[in-house]
Design a protein around this motif. Structure first.
Motif, PDB file in Angstrom:
ATOM      1  N   ARG A   1      32.573 -58.794 132.544  1.00 24.28           N
ATOM      2  CA  ARG A   1      33.995 -58.854 132.181  1.00 24.28           C
ATOM      3  C   ARG A   1      34.323 -57.834 131.093  1.00 24.28           C
ATOM      4  NH1 ARG A   1      32.331 -64.054 133.069  1.00 24.28           N
ATOM      5  NH2 ARG A   1      31.883 -64.427 130.874  1.00 24.28           N
ATOM      6  N   PRO A   2      34.204 -56.544 131.395  1.00 24.18           N
ATOM      7  CA  PRO A   2      34.454 -55.512 130.365  1.00 24.18           C
ATOM      8  C   PRO A   2      35.884 -55.529 129.838  1.00 24.18           C
ATOM      9  CG  PRO A   2      34.313 -54.523 132.555  1.00 24.18           C
ATOM     10  CD  PRO A   2      33.852 -55.944 132.695  1.00 24.18           C
ATOM     11  N   ARG A   3      36.817 -56.088 130.621  1.00 24.77           N
ATOM     12  CA  ARG A   3      38.220 -56.144 130.200  1.00 24.77           C
ATOM     13  C   ARG A   3      38.384 -56.984 128.924  1.00 24.77           C
ATOM     14  NH1 ARG A   3      42.497 -59.646 131.970  1.00 24.77           N
ATOM     15  NH2 ARG A   3      44.544 -58.670 131.769  1.00 24.77           N
ATOM     16  N   MET A   4      37.390 -57.807 128.623  1.00 24.94           N
ATOM     17  CA  MET A   4      37.479 -58.663 127.445  1.00 24.94           C
ATOM     18  C   MET A   4      37.362 -57.893 126.131  1.00 24.94           C
ATOM     19  SD  MET A   4      35.264 -61.981 128.752  1.00 24.94           S
ATOM     20  CE  MET A   4      34.759 -62.371 127.074  1.00 24.94           C
ATOM     21  N   LEU A   5      36.796 -56.681 126.167  1.00 22.26           N
ATOM     22  CA  LEU A   5      36.674 -55.960 124.893  1.00 22.26           C
ATOM     23  C   LEU A   5      38.025 -55.408 124.453  1.00 22.26           C
ATOM     24  CD1 LEU A   5      36.650 -52.618 125.297  1.00 22.26           C
ATOM     25  CD2 LEU A   5      34.302 -53.015 125.941  1.00 22.26           C
ATOM     26  N   SER A   6      38.188 -55.198 123.164  1.00 24.85           N
ATOM     27  CA  SER A   6      39.498 -54.866 122.606  1.00 24.85           C
ATOM     28  C   SER A   6      40.053 -53.539 123.116  1.00 24.85           C
ATOM     29  CB  SER A   6      39.430 -54.845 121.074  1.00 24.85           C
ATOM     30  OG  SER A   6      39.348 -56.163 120.581  1.00 24.85           O
ATOM     31  N   GLY A   7      39.206 -52.525 123.225  1.00 25.04           N
ATOM     32  CA  GLY A   7      39.663 -51.247 123.748  1.00 25.04           C
ATOM     33  C   GLY A   7      40.278 -50.340 122.697  1.00 25.04           C
ATOM     34  N   HIS A   8      40.552 -49.114 123.127  1.00 28.27           N
ATOM     35  CA  HIS A   8      40.942 -48.017 122.248  1.00 28.27           C
ATOM     36  C   HIS A   8      42.172 -48.349 121.390  1.00 28.27           C
ATOM     37  CE1 HIS A   8      41.871 -43.395 122.039  1.00 28.27           C
ATOM     38  NE2 HIS A   8      41.988 -43.982 120.872  1.00 28.27           N
TER      39      HIS A   8
END
Length: 212
Positions: A34-41
């Motif tokens: 579930r990489p979408r769970m990380l906060s991101g840029h």
């Protein structure tokens, strides 16, 4: 002329995330479920900016996941400050350590593995900043637990408070405990006169809660 996507425009006119976070992001997208769970840029740069402005000496993050947000906050914190971050899934330890160990800000980060409900009471800290991004069913319990540990004038941030827009649905099934947890939390914060609050429509919703 082709129109530029607004999110691409925002990111192209904001600070870069840097090589370490870009590598973490790529690694998460290739190897995690579930990489979408990380906060991101974008959210990462915003969290760093909050830390630049607030200058927290002690911060708490509930829900480390990949440590992307952790590293962003540590970037914005001054030398000598510390962020306690709690991750319940000890299978993430190798991933987290891989990137925290490479960061020039690693001395500002202390990772705890286990249940936040058990760990938080043992920390014996007063927090300037708290970032809640863990089990949506437990947001209200996390809030009640940390609130006495946040100094007056401190900031609590809660992620995913729009929950893919599900918070606006007319009927939420009883089995959808995560959406119900977010709805209960949002209503709780709305009614809490000990704080000032605003929901930012950033990614999946980010609530800013300022303790009076």
């Amino acid at each position: 002329m082709e129109k530029v996507d607004i999110n691409d425009y925002i990111l192209s006119h904001s600070d870069d995330e840097g090589d370490l976070l870009a590598a973490l992001n790529r690694d998460a997208n290739v190897n995690l479920l579930r990489p979408r769970m990380l906060s991101g840029h974008l959210q990462g740069r915003i969290l760093k900016m909050f830390c630049r402005m607030l200058r927290p000496k002690r911060a708490l993050e509930i829900g480390t996941y990949t440590a992307y947000a952790t590293l962003c906050m540590a970037e914005g914190m001054e030398e000598g400050s510390l962020i306690h971050t709690i991750e319940i899934n000890d299978e993430m330890e190798d991933f987290i350590q891989k990137y925290v160990s490479q960061s020039p800000h690693k001395d500002k980060i202390k990772v705890h593995y286990g249940d936040a409900m058990d760990i938080i009471p043992q920390l014996n800290e007063t927090f300037d900043l708290v970032f809640i991004d863990a089990n949506k069913r437990l947001y209200s319990k996390y809030y009640d637990l940390v609130f006495p540990m946040v100094r007056p004038g401190g900031l609590i941030l809660a992620d995913n408070t729009l929950w893919d827009g599900k918070v606006t649905e007319e009927h939420v099934p009883a089995a959808d405990k995560q959406t119900l947890g977010i709805l209960a939390f949002n209503d709780k914060i709305k009614a809490d006169d000990r704080v000032e609050k605003v929901i930012l429509p950033l990614r999946d919703g980010l609530t800013m809660i300022w303790k009076k």
